[in-house]
Scaffold this motif. Structure first.
Motif, PDB file in Angstrom:
ATOM      1  N   LYS A 176       0.986  -1.342  -0.028  1.00 19.80           N
ATOM      2  CA  LYS A 176      -0.034   0.051  -0.057  1.00 19.80           C
ATOM      3  C   LYS A 176       0.994   1.276  -0.056  1.00 19.80           C
ATOM      4  CE  LYS A 176      -3.744  -2.042   2.242  1.00 19.80           C
ATOM      5  NZ  LYS A 176      -4.761  -2.181   3.792  1.00 19.80           N
ATOM      6  N   ILE A 177       2.025   1.248   0.801  1.00 23.30           N
ATOM      7  CA  ILE A 177       2.789   2.311   0.599  1.00 23.30           C
ATOM      8  C   ILE A 177       3.608   2.719  -0.530  1.00 23.30           C
ATOM      9  CG2 ILE A 177       4.883   3.325   1.857  1.00 23.30           C
ATOM     10  CD1 ILE A 177       4.260   1.941   4.579  1.00 23.30           C
ATOM     11  N   LEU A 178       3.945   1.372  -1.146  1.00 17.59           N
ATOM     12  CA  LEU A 178       4.582   1.562  -2.611  1.00 17.59           C
ATOM     13  C   LEU A 178       3.452   1.995  -3.544  1.00 17.59           C
ATOM     14  CD1 LEU A 178       6.503  -1.718  -2.755  1.00 17.59           C
ATOM     15  CD2 LEU A 178       7.450   0.583  -2.355  1.00 17.59           C
ATOM     16  N   ARG A 179       2.267   1.746  -3.292  1.00 16.42           N
ATOM     17  CA  ARG A 179       1.220   2.092  -4.423  1.00 16.42           C
ATOM     18  C   ARG A 179       1.001   3.791  -4.263  1.00 16.42           C
ATOM     19  NH1 ARG A 179      -3.973   1.088  -1.701  1.00 16.42           N
ATOM     20  NH2 ARG A 179      -3.326   2.985  -0.538  1.00 16.42           N
ATOM     21  N   ASP A 180       1.007   4.154  -3.051  1.00 12.83           N
ATOM     22  CA  ASP A 180       0.970   5.650  -2.889  1.00 12.83           C
ATOM     23  C   ASP A 180       2.319   6.410  -3.259  1.00 12.83           C
ATOM     24  OD1 ASP A 180      -1.575   5.216  -2.375  1.00 12.83           O
ATOM     25  OD2 ASP A 180      -1.434   5.685  -0.269  1.00 12.83           O
ATOM     26  N   ILE A 181       3.532   5.706  -2.973  1.00 12.41           N
ATOM     27  CA  ILE A 181       4.779   6.340  -3.578  1.00 12.41           C
ATOM     28  C   ILE A 181       4.767   6.351  -5.213  1.00 12.41           C
ATOM     29  CG2 ILE A 181       7.156   5.851  -3.773  1.00 12.41           C
ATOM     30  CD1 ILE A 181       7.102   4.739  -0.899  1.00 12.41           C
ATOM     31  N   CYS A 182       4.141   5.586  -5.866  1.00 10.96           N
ATOM     32  CA  CYS A 182       4.252   5.457  -7.123  1.00 10.96           C
ATOM     33  C   CYS A 182       3.360   6.856  -7.536  1.00 10.96           C
ATOM     34  CB  CYS A 182       3.591   4.047  -7.732  1.00 10.96           C
ATOM     35  SG  CYS A 182       4.752   2.644  -7.617  1.00 10.96           S
ATOM     36  N   ARG A 183       2.258   6.865  -7.026  1.00 13.04           N
ATOM     37  CA  ARG A 183       1.469   8.037  -7.256  1.00 13.04           C
ATOM     38  C   ARG A 183       1.916   9.179  -6.932  1.00 13.04           C
ATOM     39  NH1 ARG A 183      -4.266   4.683  -5.288  1.00 13.04           N
ATOM     40  NH2 ARG A 183      -4.189   3.305  -6.915  1.00 13.04           N
ATOM     41  N   ALA A 184       2.766   9.391  -5.872  1.00 16.03           N
ATOM     42  CA  ALA A 184       3.261  10.584  -5.485  1.00 16.03           C
ATOM     43  C   ALA A 184       4.042  11.576  -6.377  1.00 16.03           C
ATOM     44  CB  ALA A 184       4.154  10.500  -4.101  1.00 16.03           C
ATOM     45  N   ASP A 185       3.861  12.757  -6.223  1.00 12.73           N
ATOM     46  CA  ASP A 185       4.309  13.861  -7.095  1.00 12.73           C
ATOM     47  C   ASP A 185       4.677  13.403  -8.587  1.00 12.73           C
ATOM     48  OD1 ASP A 185       5.746  15.945  -7.574  1.00 12.73           O
ATOM     49  OD2 ASP A 185       7.640  15.425  -6.764  1.00 12.73           O
ATOM     50  N   GLY A 186       3.191  12.846  -9.215  1.00 11.05           N
ATOM     51  CA  GLY A 186       3.401  12.544 -10.547  1.00 11.05           C
ATOM     52  C   GLY A 186       4.203  11.237 -10.969  1.00 11.05           C
ATOM     53  N   GLY A 187       4.688  10.646 -10.111  1.00 13.65           N
ATOM     54  CA  GLY A 187       5.534   9.344 -10.319  1.00 13.65           C
ATOM     55  C   GLY A 187       6.899   9.766 -10.624  1.00 13.65           C
ATOM     56  N   ARG A 188       7.398  11.134 -10.064  1.00 12.76           N
ATOM     57  CA  ARG A 188       8.647  11.411 -10.494  1.00 12.76           C
ATOM     58  C   ARG A 188       9.811  10.764  -9.781  1.00 12.76           C
ATOM     59  NH1 ARG A 188      11.515  16.223  -8.625  1.00 12.76           N
ATOM     60  NH2 ARG A 188      10.177  16.549  -7.014  1.00 12.76           N
ATOM     61  N   LEU A 189       9.358   9.998  -8.699  1.00 12.41           N
ATOM     62  CA  LEU A 189      10.504   9.087  -7.744  1.00 12.41           C
ATOM     63  C   LEU A 189      10.919   8.065  -8.647  1.00 12.41           C
ATOM     64  CD1 LEU A 189      11.789   8.718  -5.138  1.00 12.41           C
ATOM     65  CD2 LEU A 189       9.854   7.172  -4.579  1.00 12.41           C
ATOM     66  N   MET A 190       9.976   7.340  -9.481  1.00 11.64           N
ATOM     67  CA  MET A 190      10.368   6.542 -10.249  1.00 11.64           C
ATOM     68  C   MET A 190      11.831   6.506 -11.188  1.00 11.64           C
ATOM     69  SD  MET A 190       8.268   4.021  -9.473  1.00 11.64           S
ATOM     70  CE  MET A 190       8.245   4.645  -7.768  1.00 11.64           C
ATOM     71  N   GLN A 191      12.047   7.931 -11.398  1.00 14.40           N
ATOM     72  CA  GLN A 191      13.156   8.038 -12.283  1.00 14.40           C
ATOM     73  C   GLN A 191      14.460   8.729 -11.434  1.00 14.40           C
ATOM     74  OE1 GLN A 191      12.976   7.179 -15.426  1.00 14.40           O
ATOM     75  NE2 GLN A 191      10.975   6.998 -14.883  1.00 14.40           N
TER      76      GLN A 191
END
Length: 274
Positions: free
Chosen positions: A161-176
């Protein structure tokens, strides 16, 4: 601008209910006052939250009752607090979580208590996700990712659940974002590459209690994935869909099929020609 006093709908007990209809400017000023006192609010709410964790019963649910109210208040304050204060409070919560993670309980009762405290602190950090800066999100990601392989289903579910919302946070900018170098000194992959490998490795280890949260995390990850990772992710998602057909819950295969439809796109397969 002074607040206007109005009369609201009849109260449940039969009388008229009074309310203050604030002008937008006054509402913003009030929020600014709350934000300026956020540190003091956190210093009051955090001990109350800790006391609730110590006194809670065997139930692992922190979303309702007194604990849920405290979490809601913490998140409401964090939404109007400065980034500096939110980072300070997040680090305070993460210190508690990491201490519980490092603990080594000896008995079953101690292990259950440890898991309840970890779930509670994960719930607290989860409530802060919409307010966290990129570096804090990265720190939280690195802390919860190993729990995808934990044998406790509740911890797994909370991590997803935390990873789900981390993916959505800040438009997914963390993924890069790039992960810090590993101990060997070699440059690390970006979060997206690391998370894709972690999701694939954790698939056979997913506990029944965490399967719904895993599907939600996959769906959130699907919304941020880069084109170069689509073929590999589609392979993972196809395997999940095949496994979902064996689920008793009829909505699980439906969720997986909807993800595949999004992944394949209009008339074009992400995996190339069949």
């Amino acid at each position: 601008a002074r607040p206007r006093l109005g009369v609201g709908p009849p109260a449940a007990r039969g009388g008229g209910a009074f309310f203050f209809a604030l002008e937008p400017v006054q509402a913003q000023r009030n929020l600014a006052v709350v934000g300026s006192c956020a540190r003091q609010f956190f210093q009051i709410l955090f001990p109350a939250f800790q006391a609730g964790v110590e006194n809670q019963d065997a139930s692992r649910d922190q979303t309702g009752g007194r604990m849920g109210a405290i979490l809601g208040a913490i998140q409401a304050v964090a939404l109007v607090a400065s980034h500096k204060v939110v980072r300070w409070f997040f680090q305070k919560a993460m210190k508690e979580l990491l201490q519980e993670t490092a603990a080594q309980p000896a008995t079953d009762a101690e292990r259950q208590h440890n898991i309840r405290k970890r779930l509670a602190m994960m719930g607290l950090t989860h409530a802060l996700v919409p307010c966290l800066a990129l570096d804090s999100l990265l720190f939280l990601y690195r802390a919860v990712r190993p729990l995808l392989e934990h044998k406790d289903g509740a911890l797994q579910s909370k991590a997803y659940k935390i990873l789900r919302d981390i993916c959505r946070a800040d438009g997914g900018r963390l993924m890069q974002a790039a992960l810090p170098p590993e101990e060997g000194g070699a440059p690390s992959d970006c979060v997206e590459t690391h998370l894709l490998a972690a999701l694939a490795h954790a698939a056979p280890l997913c506990r029944p209690a965490a399967k719904k949260a895993r599907v939600q995390a996959l769906h959130a990850f699907l919304g941020t994935i880069s084109p170069q990772h689509v073929p590999r992710f589609s392979t993972l998602l196809l395997a999940e869909s095949v496994l979902a057909t064996r689920e008793v819950n009829a909505t699980a295969p439906a969720r997986q099929r909807s993800q595949l439809v999004v992944l394949v796109g209009p008339g074009q397969s992400a995996c190339g020609p069949a």
